[in-house]
Design a protein around this motif. Sequence first.
Motif, PDB file in Angstrom:
ATOM      1  N   SER A   1      54.486 -29.487  38.034  1.00 33.83           N
ATOM      2  CA  SER A   1      53.296 -29.641  37.251  1.00 33.83           C
ATOM      3  C   SER A   1      52.413 -31.054  37.534  1.00 33.83           C
ATOM      4  O   SER A   1      51.335 -30.975  37.314  1.00 33.83           O
ATOM      5  CB  SER A   1      53.328 -29.501  35.734  1.00 33.83           C
ATOM      6  OG  SER A   1      53.978 -30.486  35.257  1.00 33.83           O
ATOM      7  N   ASN A   2      53.268 -31.849  37.917  1.00 29.96           N
ATOM      8  CA  ASN A   2      52.770 -33.259  38.148  1.00 29.96           C
ATOM      9  C   ASN A   2      52.207 -33.034  39.604  1.00 29.96           C
ATOM     10  O   ASN A   2      51.755 -34.016  39.848  1.00 29.96           O
ATOM     11  CB  ASN A   2      53.792 -34.252  37.860  1.00 29.96           C
ATOM     12  CG  ASN A   2      54.325 -34.390  36.419  1.00 29.96           C
ATOM     13  OD1 ASN A   2      53.131 -34.345  35.761  1.00 29.96           O
ATOM     14  ND2 ASN A   2      55.404 -34.999  36.203  1.00 29.96           N
ATOM     15  N   THR A   3      53.034 -32.559  40.631  1.00 31.05           N
ATOM     16  CA  THR A   3      52.744 -32.931  41.918  1.00 31.05           C
ATOM     17  C   THR A   3      51.719 -31.690  42.594  1.00 31.05           C
ATOM     18  O   THR A   3      50.947 -31.960  43.318  1.00 31.05           O
ATOM     19  CB  THR A   3      53.997 -32.528  42.936  1.00 31.05           C
ATOM     20  OG1 THR A   3      54.586 -31.067  42.756  1.00 31.05           O
ATOM     21  CG2 THR A   3      54.801 -33.473  42.481  1.00 31.05           C
ATOM     22  N   GLY A   4      51.522 -30.486  41.929  1.00 33.92           N
ATOM     23  CA  GLY A   4      50.784 -29.421  42.414  1.00 33.92           C
ATOM     24  C   GLY A   4      51.339 -28.626  43.518  1.00 33.92           C
ATOM     25  O   GLY A   4      50.783 -27.855  44.188  1.00 33.92           O
ATOM     26  N   LEU A   5      52.439 -28.931  44.049  1.00 36.86           N
ATOM     27  CA  LEU A   5      52.901 -28.277  45.250  1.00 36.86           C
ATOM     28  C   LEU A   5      54.173 -27.474  44.998  1.00 36.86           C
ATOM     29  O   LEU A   5      54.396 -27.234  43.746  1.00 36.86           O
ATOM     30  CB  LEU A   5      53.660 -29.713  46.256  1.00 36.86           C
ATOM     31  CG  LEU A   5      52.852 -30.658  46.543  1.00 36.86           C
ATOM     32  CD1 LEU A   5      53.377 -31.531  47.320  1.00 36.86           C
ATOM     33  CD2 LEU A   5      51.602 -30.099  47.251  1.00 36.86           C
ATOM     34  N   ASP A   6      54.521 -26.825  45.895  1.00 35.28           N
ATOM     35  CA  ASP A   6      55.502 -25.680  45.639  1.00 35.28           C
ATOM     36  C   ASP A   6      56.776 -26.182  46.125  1.00 35.28           C
ATOM     37  O   ASP A   6      57.597 -25.442  46.498  1.00 35.28           O
ATOM     38  CB  ASP A   6      54.921 -23.996  46.279  1.00 35.28           C
ATOM     39  CG  ASP A   6      55.831 -23.138  45.769  1.00 35.28           C
ATOM     40  OD1 ASP A   6      56.217 -23.001  44.679  1.00 35.28           O
ATOM     41  OD2 ASP A   6      56.347 -22.210  46.574  1.00 35.28           O
ATOM     42  N   GLU A   7      56.864 -27.605  46.164  1.00 31.74           N
ATOM     43  CA  GLU A   7      58.043 -28.323  46.588  1.00 31.74           C
ATOM     44  C   GLU A   7      58.709 -29.156  45.850  1.00 31.74           C
ATOM     45  O   GLU A   7      57.668 -29.808  44.841  1.00 31.74           O
ATOM     46  CB  GLU A   7      57.937 -28.763  47.945  1.00 31.74           C
ATOM     47  CG  GLU A   7      57.908 -27.700  48.940  1.00 31.74           C
ATOM     48  CD  GLU A   7      57.835 -28.438  50.443  1.00 31.74           C
ATOM     49  OE1 GLU A   7      57.792 -27.867  51.510  1.00 31.74           O
ATOM     50  OE2 GLU A   7      57.496 -29.685  50.600  1.00 31.74           O
ATOM     51  N   VAL A   8      59.916 -29.444  45.441  1.00 30.44           N
ATOM     52  CA  VAL A   8      60.531 -30.582  44.522  1.00 30.44           C
ATOM     53  C   VAL A   8      61.430 -31.413  45.383  1.00 30.44           C
ATOM     54  O   VAL A   8      61.974 -31.072  46.483  1.00 30.44           O
ATOM     55  CB  VAL A   8      61.524 -29.594  43.473  1.00 30.44           C
ATOM     56  CG1 VAL A   8      62.118 -30.863  42.578  1.00 30.44           C
ATOM     57  CG2 VAL A   8      60.587 -28.748  42.487  1.00 30.44           C
ATOM     58  N   GLU A   9      61.028 -32.670  44.974  1.00 27.52           N
ATOM     59  CA  GLU A   9      61.961 -33.715  45.571  1.00 27.52           C
ATOM     60  C   GLU A   9      63.218 -33.479  45.013  1.00 27.52           C
ATOM     61  O   GLU A   9      63.559 -33.751  43.729  1.00 27.52           O
ATOM     62  CB  GLU A   9      61.542 -35.066  45.456  1.00 27.52           C
ATOM     63  CG  GLU A   9      60.051 -35.441  46.175  1.00 27.52           C
ATOM     64  CD  GLU A   9      60.354 -35.772  47.330  1.00 27.52           C
ATOM     65  OE1 GLU A   9      61.735 -36.070  47.857  1.00 27.52           O
ATOM     66  OE2 GLU A   9      59.494 -36.172  48.308  1.00 27.52           O
ATOM     67  N   LEU A  10      64.364 -33.314  45.554  1.00 23.48           N
ATOM     68  CA  LEU A  10      65.822 -33.216  45.278  1.00 23.48           C
ATOM     69  C   LEU A  10      66.250 -34.211  44.327  1.00 23.48           C
ATOM     70  O   LEU A  10      66.749 -34.020  43.202  1.00 23.48           O
ATOM     71  CB  LEU A  10      66.490 -32.626  46.206  1.00 23.48           C
ATOM     72  CG  LEU A  10      68.134 -32.426  46.006  1.00 23.48           C
ATOM     73  CD1 LEU A  10      68.181 -31.284  44.916  1.00 23.48           C
ATOM     74  CD2 LEU A  10      68.838 -31.881  47.105  1.00 23.48           C
ATOM     75  N   PRO A  11      66.168 -35.473  44.942  1.00 25.41           N
ATOM     76  CA  PRO A  11      66.866 -36.498  44.118  1.00 25.41           C
ATOM     77  C   PRO A  11      66.160 -36.728  42.775  1.00 25.41           C
ATOM     78  O   PRO A  11      66.692 -37.001  41.862  1.00 25.41           O
ATOM     79  CB  PRO A  11      66.523 -37.775  45.145  1.00 25.41           C
ATOM     80  CG  PRO A  11      66.429 -37.163  46.356  1.00 25.41           C
ATOM     81  CD  PRO A  11      65.613 -35.930  46.134  1.00 25.41           C
ATOM     82  N   ASP A  12      64.799 -36.533  42.466  1.00 21.48           N
ATOM     83  CA  ASP A  12      64.163 -36.696  41.397  1.00 21.48           C
ATOM     84  C   ASP A  12      64.716 -35.727  40.336  1.00 21.48           C
ATOM     85  O   ASP A  12      64.646 -36.292  39.297  1.00 21.48           O
ATOM     86  CB  ASP A  12      62.468 -36.397  41.541  1.00 21.48           C
ATOM     87  CG  ASP A  12      61.881 -37.683  42.398  1.00 21.48           C
ATOM     88  OD1 ASP A  12      62.627 -38.492  42.658  1.00 21.48           O
ATOM     89  OD2 ASP A  12      60.880 -37.290  42.894  1.00 21.48           O
ATOM     90  N   MET A  13      64.631 -34.399  40.867  1.00 29.73           N
ATOM     91  CA  MET A  13      65.168 -33.334  40.027  1.00 29.73           C
ATOM     92  C   MET A  13      66.640 -33.722  39.544  1.00 29.73           C
ATOM     93  O   MET A  13      66.998 -33.532  38.199  1.00 29.73           O
ATOM     94  CB  MET A  13      65.099 -32.048  40.749  1.00 29.73           C
ATOM     95  CG  MET A  13      65.581 -30.727  40.069  1.00 29.73           C
ATOM     96  SD  MET A  13      65.808 -29.377  40.782  1.00 29.73           S
ATOM     97  CE  MET A  13      67.359 -29.768  41.894  1.00 29.73           C
TER      98      MET A  13
END
Length: 474
Positions: free
Chosen positions: A330-342
């Motif tokens: 919801s913060n990035t608006g992308l369909d990808e997630v930064e693994l380290p952040d998660m």
Amino acid sequence: MNLYQTKLICRKHTNLRDPDIEKICGVAAQLQLIADLAQANVFIDCPAREGKHAVVVAQANPRTTLTLYTKSVIGQLAYESYEPAVALTHRTGKPTIRNRAITQEGKLVKQSVVPIKNDQGATIGSLIMEQAINWQLLPEYQWQALSKTREHLGQTLIQMTKQESFVFDLIQEALFLIDHQGMVVYANSHAINLVAEMGHSGEFVGTSIYEKLSFLTSIDLSGQKVFFQEVSSGKKTFTVKSIILQRDNQRMGTLLLIRDLTELREKERQLMVKSTVIKEIHHRVKNNLQMIASLLRLQMRRGVPEEAKALFQESLNRIQSIASVHEILSNTGLDEVELPDMVKKIGQLLVNNARPEKNIEISFTGDRIRLPSDKAVSLALIVNELIQNSVEHAFVGQVQGIIRVNMVKVDQEVQVHIKDNGVGCLPSSANHESSLGLQIVKMLTEHDLAGFFSIVPTESGTEAVVRFSVGEGI
């Protein structure tokens, strides 16, 4: 230097994390000193959130010489087609030194671009220095050669238009050749189509360009030798480029190139709307999951059987792990997630919720890896179960412990290692039959990620490893 403005633009127009924004601000704080020392205009560009362009987040004009820019360009987009050196540096992480470029105000400059990298070595922006080219330092014969080339260009274009050359029809822009009074001397096929689209039919060579294309009246085509501007007319958007043609220091006419960007801008607008909708969906999913988590906490506070409290807490952790993925999306608006952040978000939450008598530390290392949202949700549950398993079972009889999480990408395979220095797992754990949590991990790894899972005792604790393949673009 207004560092607050820099932070605001970074948060609004880029995907940079707070530590990266602080890094950018650290460079921006020295920008005026660099500009004065180099006697150059200096900028910081960062990759824009939407598309493949960049956004100007900081600017400093020299106080020790004349500036190239009369207006601030902070917050403006730097399009890849007009700033290729910046785009190349953002893409490759390599510098581009003393490249020739033309500013949006039509001035020829020497441009040098060096990457700005974060502590992990990823390129998060670029430092750009632009200096005016001092033509007086060029040898006289070079100056004459350049002048003659300019004259030859004008003569060649005039000659080709007289011969009705098909070359101009191959140009994917509307090309007009106009005289010093703005009368159309020549127009290629794209120019004819453009005039027709603007509601004018019939022959228009010999008529005023301003009568046929009224949006040009707001532009001074005679003021600069090379000119570029984006203009709007009704619902349409155009880029207008012009080059003044001279012979014997006398103006012969103007070469005018116009491209219709309406469709491109509409697609960009649709992408922005789509991105906003996707962010809103993830935001609502996150809120719904947090509401479910709140209901579980409320039920736990109102009282549940002692033997059920652990089950409630496990369910609560799983819900929060999924919610953390949707919060990032919801913060990035992308369909990808930064693994380290998660992983860091999940791990810190579990350790903070551990029993107060346990002093458990957790650390995170590894590569910056992006995962599609579907894989990220599955991996979030896997990481939740494995860290929770260490928190609950690894440090029996111990007052403190350490959990180390390492994420690496080897070729096209992602590996997540979760290692603790606890008492070590039981033999049954290796068969994944000892708990529901490990069964969930095995099922998600094999079925959702098409990967492999193992958990084995080590000399100083237990290590769990999850491996799965990703595509080339990840």
